[in-house]
Design a protein around this motif. Structure first.
Motif, mmCIF file in Angstrom:
data_model
loop_
_atom_site.group_PDB
_atom_site.id
_atom_site.type_symbol
_atom_site.label_atom_id
_atom_site.label_comp_id
_atom_site.label_asym_id
_atom_site.label_seq_id
_atom_site.Cartn_x
_atom_site.Cartn_y
_atom_site.Cartn_z
ATOM 1 N N ALA A 12 -57.101 -4.451 36.858
ATOM 2 C CA ALA A 12 -55.864 -4.924 37.485
ATOM 3 C C ALA A 12 -54.614 -4.421 36.772
ATOM 4 O O ALA A 12 -53.552 -4.285 37.388
ATOM 5 N N ASN A 13 -54.737 -4.132 35.471
ATOM 6 C CA ASN A 13 -53.568 -3.692 34.717
ATOM 7 C C ASN A 13 -54.014 -2.912 33.475
ATOM 8 O O ASN A 13 -55.183 -2.922 33.109
ATOM 9 N N ARG A 14 -53.053 -2.274 32.872
ATOM 10 C CA ARG A 14 -53.337 -1.443 31.701
ATOM 11 C C ARG A 14 -53.833 -2.273 30.513
ATOM 12 O O ARG A 14 -54.688 -1.830 29.754
ATOM 13 N N ALA A 37 -53.740 7.193 35.258
ATOM 14 C CA ALA A 37 -52.523 6.660 35.864
ATOM 15 C C ALA A 37 -52.884 5.616 36.916
ATOM 16 O O ALA A 37 -53.946 5.703 37.548
ATOM 17 N N PRO A 38 -52.024 4.634 37.102
ATOM 18 C CA PRO A 38 -52.300 3.636 38.141
ATOM 19 C C PRO A 38 -52.500 4.290 39.503
ATOM 20 O O PRO A 38 -51.933 5.345 39.797
ATOM 21 N N CYS A 39 -53.328 3.648 40.316
ATOM 22 C CA CYS A 39 -53.603 4.133 41.661
ATOM 23 C C CYS A 39 -53.494 2.967 42.634
ATOM 24 O O CYS A 39 -53.521 1.809 42.241
ATOM 25 N N THR A 40 -53.364 3.287 43.902
ATOM 26 C CA THR A 40 -53.367 2.268 44.941
ATOM 27 C C THR A 40 -54.764 2.190 45.520
ATOM 28 O O THR A 40 -55.311 3.193 45.966
ATOM 29 N N GLU A 53 -52.529 -2.310 43.222
ATOM 30 C CA GLU A 53 -52.380 -1.242 42.238
ATOM 31 C C GLU A 53 -53.384 -1.536 41.129
ATOM 32 O O GLU A 53 -53.453 -2.664 40.630
ATOM 33 N N GLU A 54 -54.186 -0.538 40.775
ATOM 34 C CA GLU A 54 -55.192 -0.704 39.742
ATOM 35 C C GLU A 54 -55.092 0.440 38.739
ATOM 36 O O GLU A 54 -54.505 1.480 39.017
#
Length: 104
Positions: A12-14, A37-40, A53-54
Motif C-alpha cells: 500500500a505504501n513505501r 516506483a508507485p503504480c496504479t 496506488e501501490e
C-alpha cells in the motif's frame, strides 16, 4: 547460468515495502529487494472495481528459499490478501553466486 526466484509483491505504501524488504534481507531470505516506483492497480475486490496506488517490490532469492520467503512475506504483509507472485529466472553465474552467498 544460474537460477534465481523472483517475487513480485505490491504494498500500500513505501513504508510497508521497506519494512518487509528490510526484514527478509536481515533474515537472509532474499539477497535483494528492488522497491519500484508507485503504480496504479485496478482490481476486483468483493465484486467491485477498485483502484489504488501501490508500491511494487521485486525480491531476489535462491529457488530453495522460495517457500520460506513466500511464507515470511505473507506473515509480514499488512494486506488481508497479499498477492505474492513468483517465477524462476536465469541469471549470470556471478549473480547466482552472489545470491547464494547472501542467503541461507
Amino acid at each position: 547460468m544460474s537460477a534465481l526466484t523472483l517475487f513480485y509483491v505490491t504494498f500500500a505504501n513505501r513504508a510497508d515495502a521497506e519494512r518487509v524488504a528490510e526484514a527478509v534481507l536481515a533474515e537472509h531470505l532474499a539477497a535483494c529487494a528492488n522497491i519500484l516506483a508507485p503504480c496504479t492497480s485496478l482490481y476486483l475486490w468483493h465484486g467491485a472495481l477498485e483502484r489504488a496506488e501501490e508500491v511494487p517490490v521485486l525480491f531476489k532469492t535462491r529457488p530453495m528459499l522460495a517457500t520460506r520467503l513466500h511464507a515470511r512475506i505473507a506473515a509480514l504483509h499488512p494486506y488481508e490478501l497479499p498477492v505474492i507472485e513468483s517465477w524462476t529466472v536465469t541469471a549470470d553465474e556471478k549473480v547466482g553466486a552472489w545470491a547464494e552467498g547472501e542467503t541461507r
